[in-house]
Scaffold this motif. Structure first.
Motif, PDB file in Angstrom:
ATOM      1  N   UNK A 181       0.854  -1.189   0.000  1.00 54.08           N
ATOM      2  CA  UNK A 181       0.000   0.000   0.000  1.00 54.08           C
ATOM      3  C   UNK A 181       0.891   1.241   0.000  1.00 54.08           C
ATOM      4  N   UNK A 182       0.782   2.068  -1.069  1.00 50.74           N
ATOM      5  CA  UNK A 182       1.700   3.187  -1.240  1.00 50.74           C
ATOM      6  C   UNK A 182       1.093   4.547  -0.903  1.00 50.74           C
ATOM      7  N   UNK A 183      -0.171   4.769  -1.271  1.00 52.04           N
ATOM      8  CA  UNK A 183      -0.748   6.097  -1.034  1.00 52.04           C
ATOM      9  C   UNK A 183      -2.263   6.043  -1.125  1.00 52.04           C
ATOM     10  N   UNK A 184      -2.912   6.979  -0.442  1.00 54.86           N
ATOM     11  CA  UNK A 184      -4.365   7.160  -0.525  1.00 54.86           C
ATOM     12  C   UNK A 184      -4.662   8.649  -0.662  1.00 54.86           C
ATOM     13  N   UNK A 185      -5.687   8.965  -1.450  1.00 51.96           N
ATOM     14  CA  UNK A 185      -6.040  10.367  -1.726  1.00 51.96           C
ATOM     15  C   UNK A 185      -4.788  11.133  -2.149  1.00 51.96           C
ATOM     16  N   UNK A 186      -4.057  10.539  -3.084  1.00 53.04           N
ATOM     17  CA  UNK A 186      -2.795  11.108  -3.579  1.00 53.04           C
ATOM     18  C   UNK A 186      -3.117  12.261  -4.529  1.00 53.04           C
ATOM     19  N   UNK A 187      -2.773  13.498  -4.142  1.00 52.44           N
ATOM     20  CA  UNK A 187      -3.139  14.660  -4.946  1.00 52.44           C
ATOM     21  C   UNK A 187      -1.918  15.487  -5.321  1.00 52.44           C
ATOM     22  N   UNK A 188      -1.932  15.995  -6.559  1.00 52.43           N
ATOM     23  CA  UNK A 188      -0.850  16.832  -7.065  1.00 52.43           C
ATOM     24  C   UNK A 188      -1.414  17.907  -7.988  1.00 52.43           C
ATOM     25  N   UNK A 189      -0.781  19.073  -7.966  1.00 47.41           N
ATOM     26  CA  UNK A 189      -1.052  20.135  -8.920  1.00 47.41           C
ATOM     27  C   UNK A 189       0.238  20.402  -9.686  1.00 47.41           C
ATOM     28  N   UNK A 190       0.157  20.518 -11.011  1.00 46.95           N
ATOM     29  CA  UNK A 190       1.362  20.647 -11.815  1.00 46.95           C
ATOM     30  C   UNK A 190       0.998  21.218 -13.185  1.00 46.95           C
ATOM     31  N   UNK A 191       2.011  21.496 -13.985  1.00 49.38           N
ATOM     32  CA  UNK A 191       1.809  21.962 -15.361  1.00 49.38           C
ATOM     33  C   UNK A 191       2.024  20.785 -16.295  1.00 49.38           C
ATOM     34  N   UNK A 192       1.030  20.507 -17.118  1.00 49.47           N
ATOM     35  CA  UNK A 192       1.118  19.399 -18.079  1.00 49.47           C
ATOM     36  C   UNK A 192       1.370  19.991 -19.460  1.00 49.47           C
ATOM     37  N   UNK A 193       2.432  19.502 -20.111  1.00 49.58           N
ATOM     38  CA  UNK A 193       2.817  20.014 -21.428  1.00 49.58           C
ATOM     39  C   UNK A 193       2.514  18.983 -22.497  1.00 49.58           C
ATOM     40  N   UNK A 194       1.720  19.373 -23.491  1.00 47.51           N
ATOM     41  CA  UNK A 194       1.408  18.500 -24.604  1.00 47.51           C
ATOM     42  C   UNK A 194       2.585  18.439 -25.575  1.00 47.51           C
ATOM     43  N   UNK A 195       2.586  17.446 -26.447  1.00 44.88           N
ATOM     44  CA  UNK A 195       3.648  17.314 -27.437  1.00 44.88           C
ATOM     45  C   UNK A 195       3.721  18.539 -28.335  1.00 44.88           C
ATOM     46  N   UNK A 196       2.594  19.232 -28.516  1.00 45.10           N
ATOM     47  CA  UNK A 196       2.547  20.425 -29.367  1.00 45.10           C
ATOM     48  C   UNK A 196       3.177  21.643 -28.707  1.00 45.10           C
ATOM     49  N   UNK A 197       3.417  21.545 -27.394  1.00 48.06           N
ATOM     50  CA  UNK A 197       3.951  22.676 -26.651  1.00 48.06           C
ATOM     51  C   UNK A 197       2.914  23.375 -25.792  1.00 48.06           C
ATOM     52  N   UNK A 198       1.628  23.112 -26.025  1.00 45.57           N
ATOM     53  CA  UNK A 198       0.568  23.692 -25.212  1.00 45.57           C
ATOM     54  C   UNK A 198       0.718  23.249 -23.763  1.00 45.57           C
TER      55      UNK A 198
END
Length: 374
Positions: A181-198
């Motif tokens: 058992x590794x994690x519960x209610x595992x939450x993260x906020x981050x910037x996701x970059x698409x292959x197009x650069x968006x």
């Protein structure tokens, strides 16, 4: 009363049903809040918001772009969402993080009925009676004690249902072998970059992460009627799809974003980047009869492409990239996100009116159920 966030847009009607909202400059400015470059209070795209976008782009626009405000419905009775939150809280606090859980451990939990009942009581007092909000401003110790208030009435009856769900889940997990058992209610906020650069602002909250049989498992607890099979990756993004595949869509997003965050932000969980990542749905309402099953995807047979078979989704990466059989999940997902920020792609109302049944904007959209007069 319905309160509207004032925003100018062009709405066109085809016949009496279909609504299209063109993305003018004002709407494009509102969408910029979902980008890291926005100079102001930024917003995050989550898997649940993206599921809304797939189900009905107009609903997404009204709720998450234009901020159309409708009165919150006061639930006097315990609904499926509340029941799910209570189950989440129990399972979150039952297993010990970082520990390998064995059948003996689980059988020990089953014997600790007092502990399970206490977790259920606290869950109902938090999510149904809302003691956290009712006693907001009081000390943490005072609120914690209030959460132990004995249940009565409907909550007491439904608590028995939750206890049976939890006990059944534990028994089924005891049958499947050890897991870490590794994690519960595992939450993260981050910037996701698409292959197009968006780049977009992203956020996820994963119910549970564990490791079993050399696979990292991303698990979502569900108390509704979510399905465990899907016709294809394309079906996850198809508005005409009448199957309840929203949970599979969310889990695929969780897997993609979890791996992306762990690799790009030096995450603490994904140490072996080559390990498979398996999305799983725990259907708590039917787990007693159906057990813990794998998500399945229809695949064409080699000997006859017109015929299909159901393949277990053991590793989301196997369905991530394009193949001869069609586009992979990442291609479809990135197109959805690209279209969201494309000024030439309007927000279109879903043609599947069954999706409007529980939507809070159905009156605005003219999709309310017509009542017959007698």
């Amino acid at each position: 009363n319905i309160k509207f966030h004032i925003s100018q847009y062009t709405m066109s009607l085809e016949g009496e049903k279909k609504i299209e909202i063109q993305k003018n400059d004002d709407i494009m400015a509102l969408l910029e809040r979902y980008k890291p470059s926005y100079n102001g209070h930024r917003r995050n795209l989550s898997a649940s918001r993206i599921k809304t976008l797939v189900n009905c782009p107009v609903q997404f626009y009204l709720q998450y772009v234009a901020d159309v405000d409708t009165p919150d419905e006061v639930n006097e009775h315990i609904d499926s969402a509340t029941l799910g939150l209570v189950v989440h809280e129990v399972m979150q606090n039952l297993y010990e993080k970082g520990k390998t859980i064995t059948a003996d451990d689980i059988n020990g939990y089953l014997k600790e009925k007092t502990k399970i009942d206490k977790l259920i009581t606290r869950g109902f007092n938090r999510h149904f009676h809302r003691f956290d909000k009712k006693y907001y401003g009081e000390s943490g110790d005072f609120i914690s004690e209030k959460l132990n208030t004995p249940l009565t009435g409907e909550a007491l009856l439904v608590a028995e249902v939750v206890r049976l769900m939890v006990e059944t889940l534990l028994k089924k997990e005891a049958e499947t072998g050890n897991f870490e058992f590794l994690a519960a209610e595992h939450d993260k906020e981050f910037v996701y970059k698409l292959d197009s650069g968006l780049e977009i602002n992203a956020k996820y909250i994963i119910d549970r992460i564990d490791r079993k049989d050399n696979l990292l498992r991303i698990i979502d607890y569900k108390t509704g009627s979510d399905e465990l099979s899907v016709a294809s990756m394309e079906a996850l993004f198809d508005d005409s799809n009448t199957s309840n595949n929203g949970a599979i869509l969310q889990l695929m997003i969780y897997c993609l974003w979890f791996e992306y965050y762990q690799k790009n932000s030096h995450g603490e969980i994904l140490k072996d980047t080559d390990i498979g990542i398996k999305p799983m749905i725990y259907k708590l309402r039917t787990i007693n009869t159906e057990g813990i099953g794998n998500i399945k995807v229809n695949k064409p047979k080699l000997e006859d492409a017109k015929k299909t078979y159901k393949e277990d989704l053991l590793n989301y990466k196997d369905f991530l990239e394009d193949t001869d059989n069609g586009p992979g999940f990442k291609t479809l997902f990135h197109k959805l996100l690209t279209d969201l920020f494309d000024p030439n792609v309007p927000f279109k109302q879903t043609e599947n009116e069954a999706k409007c049944k529980y939507c809070k904007f159905k009156v605005i959209c003219g999709r309310e159920e017509k009542k017959e007069k007698f």
